[in-house]
Design an enzyme around this catalytic site. Sequence first.
Site, PDB file in Angstrom:
ATOM      1  N   LYS A  89       0.861  -1.179   0.000  1.00 24.07           N
ATOM      2  CA  LYS A  89       0.000   0.000   0.000  1.00 24.07           C
ATOM      3  C   LYS A  89       0.899   1.232   0.000  1.00 24.07           C
ATOM      4  O   LYS A  89       1.759   1.370   0.866  1.00 24.07           O
ATOM      5  CB  LYS A  89      -0.905  -0.014   1.244  1.00 24.07           C
ATOM      6  N   HIS A  90       0.702   2.091  -0.961  1.00 27.60           N
ATOM      7  CA  HIS A  90       1.510   3.303  -1.101  1.00 27.60           C
ATOM      8  C   HIS A  90       3.008   2.990  -1.094  1.00 27.60           C
ATOM      9  O   HIS A  90       3.789   3.609  -0.366  1.00 27.60           O
ATOM     10  CB  HIS A  90       1.157   4.316  -0.019  1.00 27.60           C
TER      11      HIS A  90
ATOM     12  N   ASN B  52      12.981   5.523   7.589  1.00 29.71           N
ATOM     13  CA  ASN B  52      13.656   4.533   8.421  1.00 29.71           C
ATOM     14  C   ASN B  52      12.775   3.289   8.539  1.00 29.71           C
ATOM     15  O   ASN B  52      11.625   3.408   8.921  1.00 29.71           O
ATOM     16  CB  ASN B  52      13.927   5.104   9.806  1.00 29.71           C
TER      17      ASN B  52
ATOM     18  N   HIS C 190      14.734   5.417  -0.300  1.00 29.40           N
ATOM     19  CA  HIS C 190      14.079   6.725  -0.219  1.00 29.40           C
ATOM     20  C   HIS C 190      13.071   6.895  -1.346  1.00 29.40           C
ATOM     21  O   HIS C 190      13.049   6.128  -2.283  1.00 29.40           O
ATOM     22  CB  HIS C 190      15.121   7.846  -0.287  1.00 29.40           C
TER      23      HIS C 190
END
Length: 540
Positions: free
Chosen positions: A291-292, A434, A540
């Site tokens: 999800k996302h 993180n 990232h």
Amino acid sequence: MTQVKISRALLSVSDKDGLVELGQALARHGVELVSTGGTAKALREAGLEVRDISDLTGFPEMMDGRVKTLHPKVHGGLLAVRDNDEHVAAMAAHEIGAIDLVVVNLYPFAETVARGAERPEIIENIDIGGPSMVRSAAKNHAHVAIVTDPSDYAALVESLDAHDGKTPLAMRIRLAAKAYAHTAAYDSAIANWFAWGDAFTHPEGPEALGATPFPETMPVAFSRVDMLRYGENPHQQAALYRGASVGTQGIAQAEQVQGKALSYNNYNDADAAFELVAEFGGEDPACVIVKHANPCGVAVSGSALDAYKAAFACDTVSAFGGIVALNRPLDAQTAEAITAIFTEVVIAPDADDEARAIFAKKKNLRLLLTGSLPDAARPGFSMKTIAGGLLIQSRDNGRIAEADVQTVTTRAPTKQELADCLFAWRVAKHVKSNAIVYAKDGSTAGVGAGQMNRLESARIAAWKAKDAAEKAGWPEPRTIGSAVASDAFFPFADGLMAAVEAGATAVIQPGGSIRDEEVIAAADEAGLAMVFTGMRHFRH
């Protein structure tokens, strides 16, 4: 010139699809056909009258076909500006006839590389005459039409039929732009092979050629597959492009069996799920729910159905409207379980007839079949645009095996704890930093992603595990007795202690902090087993 009558066409193609039909249409409009080698042979076998290029130039094809179209009577006929008196006079003086249409597609260089051909054959498939004709015709698009893609044959014929054998300027400009993009992509494939293929198989190593994975000029070529409804948000435009390399396996190459068109976000999330499930490619059945762009549930089990159930149980809230990826073909039982809630996209290598029929009842659900899974350890590069530039890095294909970890605490992990550590580590590699991942018995227990500090990720992951247990009616969250993975080192012991509070008994992390000794001491005091990988997985 707005419209140009096609009187003479030069055809030289590697891809013969649609060639005969095009030749017949041109002949119907009285166009003289000039051709080379295999193209001329195919046209003649279809009963068409064809003039050999050697007859036009007065020179035979020579040097194994390397020299056949590189001649003033070819390029003069392409480059001459028809309303320039000096050009017209030069054409007359040297008996150069105008060429109004060029139909060219190039030697199959990328395909030759992809099938593992030897270097001499690859070199022979670097087209010289073809790109030269394409560029000449495209430059002179005011007078010449250039077609490089068989998919444009039909539009060309329609235009000739509609305009009495003529081509309009707007079409010639569009075809010229496409032609230059075509030769740019072709040259990019060659440059990339020299930089990343040929150089790195040199017997003395790439250093002997001064090669680097990051050449001074980075040629990049992608072909547009589809326009998307919009980007991440409705006010943004978006499109899907596919890499030029042949044989690449990914979401962009998947077959969409059913469902509405995929959005930008669907593709992004599907890629995240596909890359993670590939980590478990040839092993036990695995399921990933994303999800996302972050995994909210991952599990391995004895069957695809059990793997899905375990992954779903990790976070039943986030799984709603999520992306599901499996490393095994879909069966009916698994399909029934997946379709019990709203799911955006399902990805698998294949699906049997019963599974397809079940998915077909959910008309909006997108089913993507990939045929296979990519090798998670494959080399490659990832790219990210920044203002005014492009960041390029080798893809994160680092993997850690049992033999690679170092026990740094007094207590070593048990066999089960180590297995859970390694499982959690694989998942953490695909979680936004993180990243904190709790895992137990081959499934995630809680995932903490994308926080500004590691302590909060550890707490969020533990809270999600507690919430999952309450919703499932379990007596305790699965973080009790779990292993926890951290994508980077713990800079302080606080994140580690949050994992202890959640019930974790084993930890896997890269190590390398100036406070490693402090963190190790805290782990020993809590009775944890902790291993270092020496490898970080920031994402990232």
